[in-house]
Design a protein around this motif. Structure first.
Motif, mmCIF file in Angstrom:
data_model
loop_
_atom_site.group_PDB
_atom_site.id
_atom_site.type_symbol
_atom_site.label_atom_id
_atom_site.label_comp_id
_atom_site.label_asym_id
_atom_site.label_seq_id
_atom_site.Cartn_x
_atom_site.Cartn_y
_atom_site.Cartn_z
ATOM 1 N N ARG A 146 -106.248 27.194 -18.054
ATOM 2 C CA ARG A 146 -104.815 27.135 -18.336
ATOM 3 C C ARG A 146 -104.496 26.198 -19.496
ATOM 4 O O ARG A 146 -103.642 26.496 -20.322
ATOM 5 C CB ARG A 146 -104.045 26.659 -17.093
ATOM 6 C CG ARG A 146 -104.192 27.606 -15.939
ATOM 7 C CD ARG A 146 -103.116 27.409 -14.924
ATOM 8 N NE ARG A 146 -101.867 27.987 -15.393
ATOM 9 C CZ ARG A 146 -100.773 28.056 -14.667
ATOM 10 N NH1 ARG A 146 -100.766 27.567 -13.456
ATOM 11 N NH2 ARG A 146 -99.682 28.604 -15.146
ATOM 12 N N ALA A 150 -106.288 29.225 -22.566
ATOM 13 C CA ALA A 150 -105.107 30.094 -22.723
ATOM 14 C C ALA A 150 -104.253 29.707 -23.936
ATOM 15 O O ALA A 150 -103.896 30.590 -24.735
ATOM 16 C CB ALA A 150 -104.290 30.111 -21.432
ATOM 17 N N PRO A 151 -103.927 28.418 -24.136
ATOM 18 C CA PRO A 151 -103.142 28.090 -25.342
ATOM 19 C C PRO A 151 -103.872 28.475 -26.629
ATOM 20 O O PRO A 151 -103.245 28.964 -27.584
ATOM 21 C CB PRO A 151 -102.956 26.564 -25.235
ATOM 22 C CG PRO A 151 -103.019 26.283 -23.766
ATOM 23 C CD PRO A 151 -104.053 27.236 -23.238
ATOM 24 N N THR A 161 -95.340 31.897 -27.777
ATOM 25 C CA THR A 161 -95.201 31.200 -26.499
ATOM 26 C C THR A 161 -95.185 29.680 -26.722
ATOM 27 O O THR A 161 -95.729 29.195 -27.722
ATOM 28 C CB THR A 161 -96.377 31.581 -25.586
ATOM 29 O OG1 THR A 161 -97.588 31.455 -26.341
ATOM 30 C CG2 THR A 161 -96.263 33.013 -25.109
ATOM 31 N N CYS A 163 -96.878 27.248 -25.626
ATOM 32 C CA CYS A 163 -98.191 26.584 -25.768
ATOM 33 C C CYS A 163 -98.706 26.583 -27.204
ATOM 34 O O CYS A 163 -99.472 25.707 -27.588
ATOM 35 C CB CYS A 163 -99.219 27.250 -24.850
ATOM 36 S SG CYS A 163 -99.352 29.025 -25.103
ATOM 37 N N CYS A 169 -100.239 24.209 -21.768
ATOM 38 C CA CYS A 169 -99.522 25.212 -20.980
ATOM 39 C C CYS A 169 -98.371 24.560 -20.212
ATOM 40 O O CYS A 169 -98.547 23.509 -19.601
ATOM 41 C CB CYS A 169 -100.490 25.862 -19.988
ATOM 42 S SG CYS A 169 -99.650 27.003 -18.879
ATOM 43 N N ASP A 171 -96.617 26.726 -18.127
ATOM 44 C CA ASP A 171 -96.366 27.796 -17.154
ATOM 45 C C ASP A 171 -95.080 28.534 -17.527
ATOM 46 O O ASP A 171 -94.168 28.675 -16.704
ATOM 47 C CB ASP A 171 -96.279 27.197 -15.739
ATOM 48 C CG ASP A 171 -96.435 28.277 -14.670
ATOM 49 O OD1 ASP A 171 -96.864 29.402 -15.013
ATOM 50 O OD2 ASP A 171 -96.114 27.996 -13.501
ATOM 51 N N ARG A 177 -95.849 35.948 -22.699
ATOM 52 C CA ARG A 177 -96.834 35.225 -21.879
ATOM 53 C C ARG A 177 -98.115 36.057 -21.728
ATOM 54 O O ARG A 177 -98.062 37.252 -21.417
ATOM 55 C CB ARG A 177 -96.209 34.934 -20.509
ATOM 56 C CG ARG A 177 -97.194 34.334 -19.510
ATOM 57 C CD ARG A 177 -96.485 33.934 -18.227
ATOM 58 N NE ARG A 177 -97.453 33.699 -17.172
ATOM 59 C CZ ARG A 177 -97.474 32.638 -16.370
ATOM 60 N NH1 ARG A 177 -96.551 31.714 -16.481
ATOM 61 N NH2 ARG A 177 -98.384 32.504 -15.428
ATOM 62 N N CYS A 179 -100.689 34.944 -19.694
ATOM 63 C CA CYS A 179 -101.386 34.513 -18.472
ATOM 64 C C CYS A 179 -100.789 35.228 -17.268
ATOM 65 O O CYS A 179 -99.822 34.744 -16.664
ATOM 66 C CB CYS A 179 -101.246 33.005 -18.305
ATOM 67 S SG CYS A 179 -101.732 32.121 -19.793
HETATM 68 S S1 SF4 Z 1 -98.422 30.481 -19.210
HETATM 69 FE FE1 SF4 Z 1 -97.314 30.585 -21.156
HETATM 70 S S2 SF4 Z 1 -97.382 28.470 -21.950
HETATM 71 FE FE2 SF4 Z 1 -98.990 28.668 -20.406
HETATM 72 S S3 SF4 Z 1 -100.823 29.163 -21.612
HETATM 73 FE FE3 SF4 Z 1 -99.925 31.088 -20.801
HETATM 74 S S4 SF4 Z 1 -98.640 31.825 -22.462
HETATM 75 FE FE4 SF4 Z 1 -99.060 29.668 -22.883
#
Ligand code: SF4
Length: 205
Positions: A146, A150-151, A161, A163, A169, A171, A177, A179
């Motif tokens: 996360r 992910a970022p 997004t 991030c 992140c 959330d 998004r 994730c």
């Molecule tokens: S939930 Fe959103 S802020 Fe978090 S890593 Fe995924 S896309 Fe980026």
């Protein structure tokens, strides 16, 4: 071999997944060649590791039928067809966001096209990962994915997004998004269908 890696491979085996250890990308390619038969069809998921190690380039020139989602100019419908072909591939090649020392794989996916064939379909799934993907616990695996993977993936995909600006992140509920699917593979039903190759170097993120 490092004790932590040895333990990971032992635990993968206990979870019905085969584990391998190679020192570099040259050894990786030799091992991959030995795991592929002539005529095998091959699918893949997005993976910085497979790109950086030259695996994608090798497969494109190997003579195998390759369901290559990275071809330029694919329409959404053509991509969808490739994703569906992956389920019937002889081999699905992918990276992973994290591997726990107790022998589990953790991934976060946007539309499920990478994690779904890991779970079911392809006769073999070959997961390639650098030692930077090793984590001690599932909690750490989720956290690294996360907050680190992910970022960075959102930046690679040029998403807007939060991030990509904050470097972490939060959330988000952003329409872009990435994730959406949080998938822990704890064990395999079919022994050795999933093969995990650990490279003694850092690859991907
Ligand atoms: S939930 Fe959103 S802020 Fe978090 S890593 Fe995924 S896309 Fe980026």
């Amino acid at each position: 071999m490092d004790k932590r890696i040895e333990k990971t491979i032992t635990n993968l085996k206990q979870n019905n997944m085969e584990g391998y250890f190679v020192k570099d990308k040259e050894e990786l390619l030799l091992l991959l060649k030995s795991l592929m038969k002539q005529g095998d069809t091959i699918g893949c998921g997005d993976s910085g590791t497979l790109e950086e190690t030259g695996v994608f380039a090798y497969i494109r020139n190997s003579g195998h039928t390759f369901y290559d989602k990275h071809q330029e100019g694919l329409t959404a419908e053509e991509k969808r067809k490739i994703y569906l072909h992956n389920f019937d591939a002889d081999i699905f090649l992918t990276g992973t966001n994290a591997i726990t020392v107790d022998g589990k794989l953790f991934n976060i996916d946007g539309n499920g096209s990478r994690v779904a064939p890991m779970l079911y379909g392809p006769r073999q799934v070959i997961v390639v990962a650098g030692i930077n993907k090793l984590t001690d616990t599932v909690e750490e695996a989720i956290n690294r994915t996360r907050q680190i993977a992910a970022p960075m993936d959102a930046m690679r995909l040029k998403k807007n997004t939060p991030c990509t600006k904050l470097g972490k992140c939060i959330d988000c509920g952003h329409e872009q998004r990435i994730c959406n699917d949080f998938v822990l593979i704890a064990r395999q039903f079919i022994k050795d269908r999933i093969k995990v190759i650990l490279i003694n170097q850092k690859y991907g993120f």
